[in-house]
Design a protein around this motif. Structure first.
Motif, PDB file in Angstrom:
ATOM      1  N   ASP A 132       0.851  -1.188   0.000  1.00  0.00           N
ATOM      2  CA  ASP A 132       0.000   0.000   0.000  1.00  0.00           C
ATOM      3  C   ASP A 132       0.889   1.241   0.000  1.00  0.00           C
ATOM      4  OD1 ASP A 132      -1.826   2.015   0.385  1.00  0.00           O
ATOM      5  OD2 ASP A 132      -2.789   1.127   2.147  1.00  0.00           O
ATOM      6  N   ILE A 133       0.887   1.985  -1.125  1.00  0.00           N
ATOM      7  CA  ILE A 133       1.728   3.180  -1.210  1.00  0.00           C
ATOM      8  C   ILE A 133       0.918   4.463  -1.065  1.00  0.00           C
ATOM      9  CG2 ILE A 133       3.405   1.944  -2.634  1.00  0.00           C
ATOM     10  CD1 ILE A 133       2.403   3.555  -5.046  1.00  0.00           C
ATOM     11  N   GLY A 134      -0.397   4.346  -0.875  1.00  0.00           N
ATOM     12  CA  GLY A 134      -1.226   5.543  -0.708  1.00  0.00           C
ATOM     13  C   GLY A 134      -1.073   6.481  -1.892  1.00  0.00           C
ATOM     14  N   ALA A 135      -0.933   7.782  -1.602  1.00  0.00           N
ATOM     15  CA  ALA A 135      -0.717   8.781  -2.656  1.00  0.00           C
ATOM     16  C   ALA A 135       0.753   9.169  -2.736  1.00  0.00           C
ATOM     17  CB  ALA A 135      -1.584  10.008  -2.394  1.00  0.00           C
ATOM     18  N   ASN A 136       1.633   8.276  -2.316  1.00  0.00           N
ATOM     19  CA  ASN A 136       3.061   8.573  -2.217  1.00  0.00           C
ATOM     20  C   ASN A 136       3.829   8.145  -3.463  1.00  0.00           C
ATOM     21  OD1 ASN A 136       3.048   9.447   0.666  1.00  0.00           O
ATOM     22  ND2 ASN A 136       2.368   7.347   0.988  1.00  0.00           N
ATOM     23  N   THR A 150      -1.362  -7.747  -4.015  1.00  0.00           N
ATOM     24  CA  THR A 150      -2.086  -6.568  -4.485  1.00  0.00           C
ATOM     25  C   THR A 150      -1.246  -5.317  -4.304  1.00  0.00           C
ATOM     26  OG1 THR A 150      -4.226  -7.543  -3.899  1.00  0.00           O
ATOM     27  CG2 THR A 150      -4.153  -5.146  -4.122  1.00  0.00           C
ATOM     28  N   LEU A 151      -1.239  -4.465  -5.311  1.00  0.00           N
ATOM     29  CA  LEU A 151      -0.695  -3.116  -5.198  1.00  0.00           C
ATOM     30  C   LEU A 151      -1.866  -2.181  -4.966  1.00  0.00           C
ATOM     31  CD1 LEU A 151       1.559  -0.976  -5.423  1.00  0.00           C
ATOM     32  CD2 LEU A 151       1.153  -0.957  -7.900  1.00  0.00           C
ATOM     33  N   SER A 152      -1.830  -1.442  -3.857  1.00  0.00           N
ATOM     34  CA  SER A 152      -2.914  -0.542  -3.491  1.00  0.00           C
ATOM     35  C   SER A 152      -2.391   0.886  -3.471  1.00  0.00           C
ATOM     36  CB  SER A 152      -3.456  -0.936  -2.115  1.00  0.00           C
ATOM     37  OG  SER A 152      -4.471  -0.047  -1.694  1.00  0.00           O
ATOM     38  N   LEU A 153      -3.185   1.823  -4.002  1.00  0.00           N
ATOM     39  CA  LEU A 153      -2.756   3.215  -4.031  1.00  0.00           C
ATOM     40  C   LEU A 153      -3.957   4.148  -4.083  1.00  0.00           C
ATOM     41  CD1 LEU A 153      -3.232   3.959  -7.238  1.00  0.00           C
ATOM     42  CD2 LEU A 153      -1.057   2.780  -7.499  1.00  0.00           C
ATOM     43  N   LYS A 154      -3.682   5.439  -3.940  1.00  0.00           N
ATOM     44  CA  LYS A 154      -4.734   6.448  -3.939  1.00  0.00           C
ATOM     45  C   LYS A 154      -4.466   7.471  -5.034  1.00  0.00           C
ATOM     46  CE  LYS A 154      -7.236   9.639  -0.921  1.00  0.00           C
ATOM     47  NZ  LYS A 154      -7.366  10.202   0.443  1.00  0.00           N
ATOM     48  N   ILE A 155      -5.545   7.950  -5.671  1.00  0.00           N
ATOM     49  CA  ILE A 155      -5.432   8.950  -6.729  1.00  0.00           C
ATOM     50  C   ILE A 155      -6.259  10.163  -6.333  1.00  0.00           C
ATOM     51  CG2 ILE A 155      -5.729   9.433  -9.177  1.00  0.00           C
ATOM     52  CD1 ILE A 155      -5.637   6.428  -9.698  1.00  0.00           C
ATOM     53  N   ASN A 156      -5.570  11.257  -5.994  1.00  0.00           N
ATOM     54  CA  ASN A 156      -6.249  12.524  -5.681  1.00  0.00           C
ATOM     55  C   ASN A 156      -6.306  13.451  -6.885  1.00  0.00           C
ATOM     56  OD1 ASN A 156      -6.628  11.860  -2.919  1.00  0.00           O
ATOM     57  ND2 ASN A 156      -4.512  12.429  -2.491  1.00  0.00           N
ATOM     58  N   GLY A 157      -5.450  13.215  -7.866  1.00  0.00           N
ATOM     59  CA  GLY A 157      -5.375  14.020  -9.070  1.00  0.00           C
ATOM     60  C   GLY A 157      -4.534  13.293 -10.092  1.00  0.00           C
ATOM     61  N   LEU A 158      -4.430  13.846 -11.299  1.00  0.00           N
ATOM     62  CA  LEU A 158      -3.745  13.163 -12.395  1.00  0.00           C
ATOM     63  C   LEU A 158      -2.268  13.497 -12.498  1.00  0.00           C
ATOM     64  CD1 LEU A 158      -6.448  13.535 -15.212  1.00  0.00           C
ATOM     65  CD2 LEU A 158      -6.238  11.754 -13.451  1.00  0.00           C
ATOM     66  N   ASP A 160       1.765  14.109 -11.270  1.00  0.00           N
ATOM     67  CA  ASP A 160       2.708  13.537 -10.315  1.00  0.00           C
ATOM     68  C   ASP A 160       2.657  14.333  -9.012  1.00  0.00           C
ATOM     69  OD1 ASP A 160       3.367  11.785 -12.280  1.00  0.00           O
ATOM     70  OD2 ASP A 160       5.441  12.471 -12.539  1.00  0.00           O
ATOM     71  N   GLY A 161       2.692  13.626  -7.914  1.00  0.00           N
ATOM     72  CA  GLY A 161       2.583  14.257  -6.613  1.00  0.00           C
ATOM     73  C   GLY A 161       1.168  14.253  -6.074  1.00  0.00           C
ATOM     74  N   GLN A 162       0.210  13.910  -6.937  1.00  0.00           N
ATOM     75  CA  GLN A 162      -1.192  13.863  -6.519  1.00  0.00           C
ATOM     76  C   GLN A 162      -1.720  12.435  -6.405  1.00  0.00           C
ATOM     77  OE1 GLN A 162      -3.073  16.240  -9.610  1.00  0.00           O
ATOM     78  NE2 GLN A 162      -2.833  18.121  -8.421  1.00  0.00           N
ATOM     79  N   HIS A 163      -0.859  11.474  -6.654  1.00  0.00           N
ATOM     80  CA  HIS A 163      -1.310  10.081  -6.650  1.00  0.00           C
ATOM     81  C   HIS A 163      -0.142   9.160  -6.337  1.00  0.00           C
ATOM     82  CE1 HIS A 163       0.727   9.507 -10.504  1.00  0.00           C
ATOM     83  NE2 HIS A 163       0.195  10.666 -10.881  1.00  0.00           N
ATOM     84  N   GLY A 164      -0.472   7.934  -5.998  1.00  0.00           N
ATOM     85  CA  GLY A 164       0.569   6.940  -5.800  1.00  0.00           C
ATOM     86  C   GLY A 164       1.339   6.681  -7.080  1.00  0.00           C
ATOM     87  N   LEU A 165       2.655   6.541  -6.964  1.00  0.00           N
ATOM     88  CA  LEU A 165       3.508   6.330  -8.134  1.00  0.00           C
ATOM     89  C   LEU A 165       4.687   5.458  -7.744  1.00  0.00           C
ATOM     90  CD1 LEU A 165       4.497   6.940 -11.043  1.00  0.00           C
ATOM     91  CD2 LEU A 165       5.600   9.002 -10.116  1.00  0.00           C
ATOM     92  N   LEU A 166       4.912   4.394  -8.506  1.00  0.00           N
ATOM     93  CA  LEU A 166       6.110   3.581  -8.373  1.00  0.00           C
ATOM     94  C   LEU A 166       7.124   4.024  -9.410  1.00  0.00           C
ATOM     95  CD1 LEU A 166       4.762  -0.079  -7.909  1.00  0.00           C
ATOM     96  CD2 LEU A 166       5.773   1.399  -6.160  1.00  0.00           C
ATOM     97  N   ASN A 167       8.304   4.479  -8.953  1.00  0.00           N
ATOM     98  CA  ASN A 167       9.433   4.794  -9.831  1.00  0.00           C
ATOM     99  C   ASN A 167      10.433   3.655  -9.700  1.00  0.00           C
ATOM    100  OD1 ASN A 167       9.076   7.206 -11.272  1.00  0.00           O
ATOM    101  ND2 ASN A 167       9.489   8.445  -9.461  1.00  0.00           N
ATOM    102  N   LEU A 180      -4.373  -4.727  -8.886  1.00  0.00           N
ATOM    103  CA  LEU A 180      -4.157  -3.317  -8.603  1.00  0.00           C
ATOM    104  C   LEU A 180      -5.484  -2.712  -8.178  1.00  0.00           C
ATOM    105  CD1 LEU A 180      -1.998  -0.677 -10.270  1.00  0.00           C
ATOM    106  CD2 LEU A 180      -4.419  -0.166  -9.955  1.00  0.00           C
ATOM    107  N   LYS A 181      -5.489  -2.058  -7.005  1.00  0.00           N
ATOM    108  CA  LYS A 181      -6.699  -1.426  -6.497  1.00  0.00           C
ATOM    109  C   LYS A 181      -6.408   0.035  -6.195  1.00  0.00           C
ATOM    110  CE  LYS A 181      -8.865  -5.569  -4.617  1.00  0.00           C
ATOM    111  NZ  LYS A 181      -9.495  -6.211  -3.427  1.00  0.00           N
ATOM    112  N   ALA A 182      -7.216   0.906  -6.764  1.00  0.00           N
ATOM    113  CA  ALA A 182      -7.042   2.344  -6.582  1.00  0.00           C
ATOM    114  C   ALA A 182      -8.241   2.922  -5.846  1.00  0.00           C
ATOM    115  CB  ALA A 182      -6.883   3.036  -7.927  1.00  0.00           C
ATOM    116  N   THR A 183      -7.983   3.906  -4.993  1.00  0.00           N
ATOM    117  CA  THR A 183      -9.038   4.691  -4.368  1.00  0.00           C
ATOM    118  C   THR A 183      -9.051   6.064  -5.015  1.00  0.00           C
ATOM    119  OG1 THR A 183      -8.806   3.526  -2.250  1.00  0.00           O
ATOM    120  CG2 THR A 183      -9.916   5.663  -2.216  1.00  0.00           C
ATOM    121  N   LEU A 184     -10.178   6.437  -5.610  1.00  0.00           N
ATOM    122  CA  LEU A 184     -10.294   7.708  -6.317  1.00  0.00           C
ATOM    123  C   LEU A 184     -10.948   8.750  -5.418  1.00  0.00           C
ATOM    124  CD1 LEU A 184     -11.620   6.492  -9.800  1.00  0.00           C
ATOM    125  CD2 LEU A 184      -9.273   6.543  -8.943  1.00  0.00           C
ATOM    126  N   ALA A 185     -10.360   9.943  -5.394  1.00  0.00           N
ATOM    127  CA  ALA A 185     -10.930  11.038  -4.620  1.00  0.00           C
ATOM    128  C   ALA A 185     -12.195  11.562  -5.288  1.00  0.00           C
ATOM    129  CB  ALA A 185      -9.915  12.163  -4.463  1.00  0.00           C
TER     130      ALA A 185
END
Length: 281
Positions: A132-136, A150-158, A160-167, A180-185
């Motif tokens: 779970d990476i949240g919006a990080n 499962t990869l879990s993350l949050k999307i507050n916007g489109l 970078d910096g507004q959503h979970g991102l794996l680099n 993959l499960k996303a939580t949309l704001a």
């Protein structure tokens, strides 16, 4: 050893530490188990340490294996001088300290990861687990998800910096069945969003294994958005409109004026902008 204080301790062979150790540095070359302990200073591990109900407040140099078990909290940096350290996560753990040069094996557990705690010398290998990476934004050398993870993350916007991102500098491996499960704001804009950037990848999430939830929405059939993979672009996903807020309100049995208010609040403009306008209407 129980309640030792104010000295440097070197362990080899098989040992067990009970109680707290403060103002002491521990060097381990054997198999050390700590139970119900607080370790105040640094730990150098060149063997195996089993941490059970243990708090480590000092830095850890890990060129061996750390087994994190129930009740463990690590508050300072964990680094490996040869990039060969292994951390086995065997219970739910929230990562809140920096880690460098370690392979993190997550087994039947949930690992929550914040921004800037990992770097491009670290790897994650998940077995029957949730990452779970949240919006990080999380930087890694590589990640592997088995078919039960499962990869879990949050999307507050489109952006970078507004959503979970794996680099990921090297490779991302996704075995068949991984999800993959996303939580949309609420009030999020529609469009494409990049959630995974990888040097290379082996496998991908199947369409049926990509899903989302929406904040404030309890009934999945009444959600406002479609969240799908973008064809031909690994790590890129699309947020599309399924229903308007007014539609959702009507489906829930709301009166027409309530549905219209919901539409004006969410559908006509981005949510934050609407808040700014509310006092002017």
């Amino acid at each position: 050893i129980t309640g030792a204080t104010a000295f440097n301790m070197t362990t080899s062979g098989t040992n067990q530490l009970n109680g707290s150790v403060t103002n002491a540095n521990i060097t381990n070359t054997g198999n050390l188990t700590t139970k119900n302990s607080t370790i105040g200073n640094s730990v150098v591990n060149n063997g195996t340490i089993n941490l059970v109900n243990t708090i480590v407040n000092g830095d850890i140099t890990n060129n061996g294996t750390l087994n994190l078990k129930t009740g463990t909290a690590l508050t300072n940096a964990i680094s490996s001088t040869n990039n060969n350290g292994v951390i086995n996560v065997n219970n739910n753990w929230t990562l809140s300290n920096t880690i460098s040069g370690n392979k993190i094996n997550v087994n039947n557990s949930t690992l929550k990861v914040g921004s800037n705690y990992l770097d491009n010398t670290d790897t994650i290998n998940a077995k029957n687990s949730k990452i779970d990476i949240g919006a990080n934004t999380v930087n890694l050398k590589s990640m592997k998800l088995d078919g039960s993870s499962t990869l879990s993350l949050k999307i507050n916007g489109l952006e970078d910096g507004q959503h979970g991102l794996l680099n990921i500098t090297d490779s991302m491996t996704i075995n068949s069945g991984a999800k993959l499960k996303a939580t949309l704001a609420q009030g999020i804009n529609y469009g494409e969003v990049t959630l995974i950037k990888a040097g290379s990848h082996n496998g991908d999430f199947a369409d049926k294994d990509v899903s989302h939830t929406e904040e404030g929405v309890d009934v999945a059939e009444n959600n406002m958005y479609k969240f799908i993979k973008t064809k031909g672009k690994f790590g890129v996903f699309s947020i599309l409109q399924k229903s308007t807020a007014a539609d959702v309100a009507k489906e829930q049995g709301a009166r027409s004026w309530v549905a219209n208010a919901a539409g004006a609040w969410v559908d006509e403009a981005p949510f934050a902008e609407e808040i700014g306008r509310a006092s002017c209407r």
